[in-house]
Design a protein around this motif. Structure first.
Motif, PDB file in Angstrom:
ATOM      1  N   ASN B  23       0.843  -1.196   0.000  1.00 42.63           N
ATOM      2  CA  ASN B  23       0.000   0.000   0.000  1.00 42.63           C
ATOM      3  C   ASN B  23       0.881   1.250   0.000  1.00 42.63           C
ATOM      4  O   ASN B  23       1.505   1.572   1.009  1.00 42.63           O
ATOM      5  CB  ASN B  23      -0.912  -0.010   1.229  1.00 42.63           C
ATOM      6  CG  ASN B  23      -2.014  -1.058   1.116  1.00 42.63           C
ATOM      7  OD1 ASN B  23      -2.997  -0.854   0.405  1.00 42.63           O
ATOM      8  ND2 ASN B  23      -1.841  -2.179   1.791  1.00 42.63           N
ATOM      9  N   ALA B 312     -16.100   3.078   0.321  1.00 46.02           N
ATOM     10  CA  ALA B 312     -15.209   4.098  -0.250  1.00 46.02           C
ATOM     11  C   ALA B 312     -14.083   4.484   0.706  1.00 46.02           C
ATOM     12  O   ALA B 312     -13.002   4.891   0.264  1.00 46.02           O
ATOM     13  CB  ALA B 312     -16.012   5.336  -0.632  1.00 46.02           C
ATOM     14  N   LEU B 314     -12.262   2.621   2.378  1.00 42.99           N
ATOM     15  CA  LEU B 314     -11.167   1.645   2.356  1.00 42.99           C
ATOM     16  C   LEU B 314     -10.172   1.924   1.245  1.00 42.99           C
ATOM     17  O   LEU B 314      -9.072   1.371   1.237  1.00 42.99           O
ATOM     18  CB  LEU B 314     -11.738   0.233   2.143  1.00 42.99           C
ATOM     19  CG  LEU B 314     -12.790  -0.236   3.138  1.00 42.99           C
ATOM     20  CD1 LEU B 314     -13.353  -1.572   2.693  1.00 42.99           C
ATOM     21  CD2 LEU B 314     -12.201  -0.349   4.531  1.00 42.99           C
ATOM     22  N   SER B 315     -10.563   2.759   0.297  1.00 39.72           N
ATOM     23  CA  SER B 315      -9.768   2.913  -0.921  1.00 39.72           C
ATOM     24  C   SER B 315      -8.913   4.173  -0.891  1.00 39.72           C
ATOM     25  O   SER B 315      -9.338   5.212  -0.376  1.00 39.72           O
ATOM     26  CB  SER B 315     -10.706   2.975  -2.132  1.00 39.72           C
ATOM     27  OG  SER B 315      -9.982   3.281  -3.297  1.00 39.72           O
ATOM     28  N   PRO B 316      -7.717   4.110  -1.485  1.00 39.64           N
ATOM     29  CA  PRO B 316      -6.921   5.336  -1.628  1.00 39.64           C
ATOM     30  C   PRO B 316      -7.456   6.245  -2.737  1.00 39.64           C
ATOM     31  O   PRO B 316      -7.031   7.397  -2.841  1.00 39.64           O
ATOM     32  CB  PRO B 316      -5.520   4.812  -1.973  1.00 39.64           C
ATOM     33  CG  PRO B 316      -5.738   3.463  -2.564  1.00 39.64           C
ATOM     34  CD  PRO B 316      -7.000   2.916  -1.950  1.00 39.64           C
TER      35      PRO B 316
END
Lengths: 327, 327
Positions: B23, B312, B314-316
């Motif tokens: 990540n 949403a 959880l996402s970069p």
């Protein structure tokens, strides 16, 4: 009770009507139609069928209005317009036009203090949610979406427009070998042709040139030319007997690797197998109606998508009940 | 960059360390251990290994601390204690004790202005999310959870405690016929024995009474007595060669009916096939660390579960990017 309104009474509208009956915290307030209301008979007793022109008069009597028109021309108009009057949920499914649609609906709902949710259903919808979760958990991976086996309405319609065709039903079918290759974790590059086949059941007019029809189908750009397509000519009786349903479904698969040397491979698969595409879409919409009603009561405004809704908001159970029974 | 701390450097801690590297918006700040720090060697260069007793000194230098101890005795103490110092995420998996754990962590984090998330991973975690979504979409339906094929650590440990056993590995395996029956939509009532079988690979001490060991395994209450269990005696070499991995996975399936006369049946299936149970758990934890960091920056406090997090978060990617690429 969450009071639901339905705008448009086709397959999806009827699906929403049935789904409301499955949710004990919801009730159908009214069905709105562009047809003369007296020509529309609904399943639910003691619920009015109202002209779409009278929508405005129902402000304050509906918690969430479900837009059940088509994505091509209805929703781009209806959803923003209705978001000025009500909280709304639609199942807009033209993926490429979602950003523009979102912007229009966001503006309308923010200006009038409503909440809206666009593109609920299964794709977009549950398949999108699956893609998002999987992508976040396995950043070093690859997503695959397979559709079917199921009836594609757009492709069936395209066949019906061919001269000499009385009726048709088109099935999209995932290629089993492609599915297995994806599940193995080897992350293959797959062409359109390698992922799906198309099977068409066609009722031709008497005396029509079957070879020409078959050729027109198989060479139709965008719809069929890039696929291995099979065409079967059948009678109207066979079509009605064997192909009356609207089944669909599919697979969202992500494979990805983890570990110091990427030595461990993981497969996340989400699969739907649906007897009725519109009824399942309607059932998913209902859960998001519940969330939108809650957000509205919390004072939230503007346009949302399935990505913006915490799963707990979809459930009639309390946080405590959910932790005890489902976590 | 989101600065991650790891408390406890076993299989899960090492999995978190690997997942951070996947990540690009995260970095490992420190690994905390109850062992003498100089005896612990980690994979990442230039990151300190610190005594767990010095956790307090790291306040303000870590965005999210991941608790990587065990659920039985470590987490019930560690998660609430650490939630007084940091935002924390754990993978607490004793389902029955989740309500009490939630309450303890909620109190600690609210009193000190932190955010915590408990029970991230796959079950509890992604399987729970799947159960929740499916239950909301198909209220008139039934959930089934199958585990495996995979290594159950608890069951392997239980075998190791038997006299005369040097080492053991236990696999939980779903019964294929039960899976197929569930997928058919007929909503069978399945007993414990009908859903899973257990397969044990056991290394016995020289001269041990194999018949007694096999009998003690097969009749062990709670762990094996309710299952069809197979026991294989193998050598230590075979165990190390063929059973070194920690694979796991399983299926969450909900089937339900819709329609005026409940004439349409739908199957929702979520499947995981994992080469490494701890690395996948760690990868899921990372996505929820991102969400917790965001919520903290928004001023949210208290304990959350995976049910409370909008996908949403959880996402970069931004909301706009997500709508364009994944919806």
């Amino acid at each position: 009770m969450i009071k639901i309104g339905i705008l448009g009474y086709g397959n999806l509208g009827r699906g929403v009507e049935c789904a409301i009956a499955d949710n004990s915290d919801m009730e159908l307030a009214a069905v709105f139609t562009r047809r003369p209301p007296e020509t529309v008979t609904i399943l639910t007793a003691n619920v009015p069928v109202v002209s779409a022109g009278d929508l405005e008069k129902w402000q304050g009597r509906i918690d969430v209005l479900v837009i059940c028109g088509g994505s091509a021309t209805d929703m781009p108009e209806q959803t923003p317009a209705c978001a000025r009057l009500f909280n709304v949920v639609d199942s807009f499914d033209t993926h490429k036009k979602i950003p523009q649609h979102f912007e229009n609906v966001d503006k309308a709902s923010k200006e009038t203090g409503h909440v809206a949710l666009i593109s609920a259903g299964w794709d977009p919808g549950m398949f999108s949610i699956s893609r998002l979760y999987s992508s976040c958990i396995l950043p070093d991976g690859k997503n695959y979406t397979f559709w079917g086996k199921g009836v594609s309405q757009g492709h069936s319609d395209a066949i019906r427009r061919i001269k000499g065709v009385k009726d048709a039903r088109q099935y999209t079918i995932p290629v089993p070998e492609a599915l297995e290759k994806v599940r193995s974790g080897e992350q293959p590059e797959l062409s359109t042709r390698e992922m799906h086949t198309r099977e068409c059941f066609v009722v031709a007019e008497e005396g029509a040139d079957l070879a020409r029809i078959e050729n027109e189908i198989k060479t139709m750009p965008n719809y069929f030319a890039d696929y291995d397509t099979t065409v079967h000519f059948i009678s109207m009786e066979e079509l009605k007997r064997d192909h009356a349903g609207i089944p669909h479904g599919g697979f969202v698969i992500r494979t990805g690797a983890t570990g110091k040397d990427k030595e461990n491979v993981h497969v996340i698969e989400y699969r739907l197998q649906l007897d009725s595409n519109p009824e399942f879409t309607a059932s998913a919409i209902m859960a998001f109606c519940r969330a939108i009603d809650r957000l509205s009561k919390e004072g939230v405004t503007g346009c949302k998508t399935v990505f913006d809704i915490a799963p707990a908001y979809l459930s009639p159970l309390s946080g405590d009940e959910l932790r005890r029974t489902m976590l």
